[in-house]
Design an enzyme around this catalytic site. Structure first.
Site, PDB file in Angstrom:
ATOM      1  N   ASP A 190      40.432 -60.885 -25.375  1.00 52.48           N
ATOM      2  CA  ASP A 190      39.967 -60.025 -24.318  1.00 52.48           C
ATOM      3  C   ASP A 190      40.568 -60.438 -23.061  1.00 52.48           C
ATOM      4  O   ASP A 190      40.136 -60.200 -21.759  1.00 52.48           O
ATOM      5  CB  ASP A 190      38.379 -60.172 -24.258  1.00 52.48           C
ATOM      6  N   LYS A 213      46.184 -58.240 -21.210  1.00 51.59           N
ATOM      7  CA  LYS A 213      46.739 -57.445 -22.318  1.00 51.59           C
ATOM      8  C   LYS A 213      47.805 -57.754 -22.965  1.00 51.59           C
ATOM      9  O   LYS A 213      48.354 -57.529 -24.020  1.00 51.59           O
ATOM     10  CB  LYS A 213      46.262 -56.082 -22.015  1.00 51.59           C
ATOM     11  N   ASP A 268      39.669 -56.283 -27.787  1.00 50.34           N
ATOM     12  CA  ASP A 268      38.818 -55.274 -26.672  1.00 50.34           C
ATOM     13  C   ASP A 268      40.045 -54.410 -26.126  1.00 50.34           C
ATOM     14  O   ASP A 268      41.216 -54.806 -26.007  1.00 50.34           O
ATOM     15  CB  ASP A 268      38.142 -55.946 -25.695  1.00 50.34           C
ATOM     16  N   ASN A 269      39.667 -53.252 -25.489  1.00 50.25           N
ATOM     17  CA  ASN A 269      40.511 -52.505 -24.808  1.00 50.25           C
ATOM     18  C   ASN A 269      42.078 -51.903 -25.425  1.00 50.25           C
ATOM     19  O   ASN A 269      43.013 -51.886 -24.828  1.00 50.25           O
ATOM     20  CB  ASN A 269      41.262 -53.207 -23.411  1.00 50.25           C
ATOM     21  N   GLU A 315      33.962 -49.849 -20.755  1.00 52.29           N
ATOM     22  CA  GLU A 315      32.617 -50.374 -20.251  1.00 52.29           C
ATOM     23  C   GLU A 315      32.129 -49.491 -19.104  1.00 52.29           C
ATOM     24  O   GLU A 315      32.636 -49.366 -18.301  1.00 52.29           O
ATOM     25  CB  GLU A 315      32.631 -51.737 -19.976  1.00 52.29           C
TER      26      GLU A 315
END
Ligand SMILES: Nc1ncnc2c1ncn2[C@@H]1O[C@H](/C=C/CNC(=O)c2cc([N+](=O)[O-])cc(O)c2O)[C@@H](O)[C@H]1O
Ligand SMILES: [Mg+2]
Length: 214
Positions: A141, A144, A169-170, A199
């Site tokens: 996380d 990126k 994540d993401n 989120e």
């Protein structure tokens, strides 16, 4: 000078959460991010998916890349069996200081080792510095553009074993296209996507779970 958002997030935890109660810390942060100031924690919706994957893996050795304020650190550590360990890497000193306090407020400092430093510097040192042979579960996380190079680095350092679970994540927002292409096309991973939302918003986002096949 004006306080920072992480400092205001910590204040909200200390004001509304009960010391030693991880769930109240999680709820206090989610309330702060929904009603006061958005922050880039995994959040409650994707957080429930994280919880279910952690519970399924029931890991002894966990690595988290990118602590930020410690929200996902608390989510993961609260589910770990006795004796299990979570190492979390954070190279921003201000964020690390806030995260330490959040983790202490949750009463989880005995399960968590927060290392202030860069993933690329510390992944190669897991064996000699922490005596870690391999990880059972890795949560990605951080920035990126680091997901893919750090995954390859973990492979090269022998930190992944047959069955190690990576959860990222993401993968939609902000997105990690190079990482996603790698884990979905590599014969060394069995990968699947958990659709969710960014989120505290209605935008699509999701988590990618990738099992290392050795
Ligand atoms: N190589 C490294 N070693 C150690 N710590 C490192 C690191 N690279 C970054 N970090 C730390 O990890 C966090 C970065 C998170 C990036 N997330 C994001 O950029 C992000 C953005 C959105 N968004 O824009 O909606 C939503 C999200 O859930 C997000 O996670 C920060 O605390 C940063 O200091
Ligand atoms: Mg994130």
């Amino acid at each position: 000078t004006r306080s920072t958002r992480p400092q205001r997030l910590l204040k909200a935890v200390q004001k509304h959460a009960t010391r030693g109660d991880p769930q109240s810390v999680i709820s206090a942060i989610d309330h702060f991010c929904r009603h006061s100031e958005w922050a880039m924690n995994i959040g409650d919706e994707k957080g429930s998916i994280l919880d279910s994957v952690v519970s399924e893996v029931n890991p002894e050795k966990v690595l988290e890349l990118g602590t930020y304020c410690g929200y996902s650190t608390v989510r993961i550590a609260r589910l770990l069996p006795p004796g299990a360990r979570l190492i979390t890497l954070e190279f921003n000193a201000d964020y690390a200081a806030i995260a330490r306090q959040v983790i202490i407020w949750a009463g989880l400092e005995d399960k968590v080792q927060l290392v202030e430093g860069a993933s690329e510097d510390w992944i190669p040192r897991m064996k000699e510095h922490f005596g870690i042979e391999t990880f059972d579960f890795v949560f990605l996380d951080h920035w990126k553009d680091r997901y893919l190079p750090d995954t390859k680095l973990m492979e090269d350092c022998g930190l992944l074993r047959k069955g190690t679970v990576l959860l990222a994540d993401n993968v939609i927002c902000p997105g990690v296209p190079d990482y996603l292409a790698y884990v979905r096309n590599s014969l060394s991973y069995k990968s699947c996507y958990f659709k969710s939302h960014l989120e505290y918003t209605k935008a699509e986002d999701g988590l990618e779970k990738s099992v290392f096949l050795g």
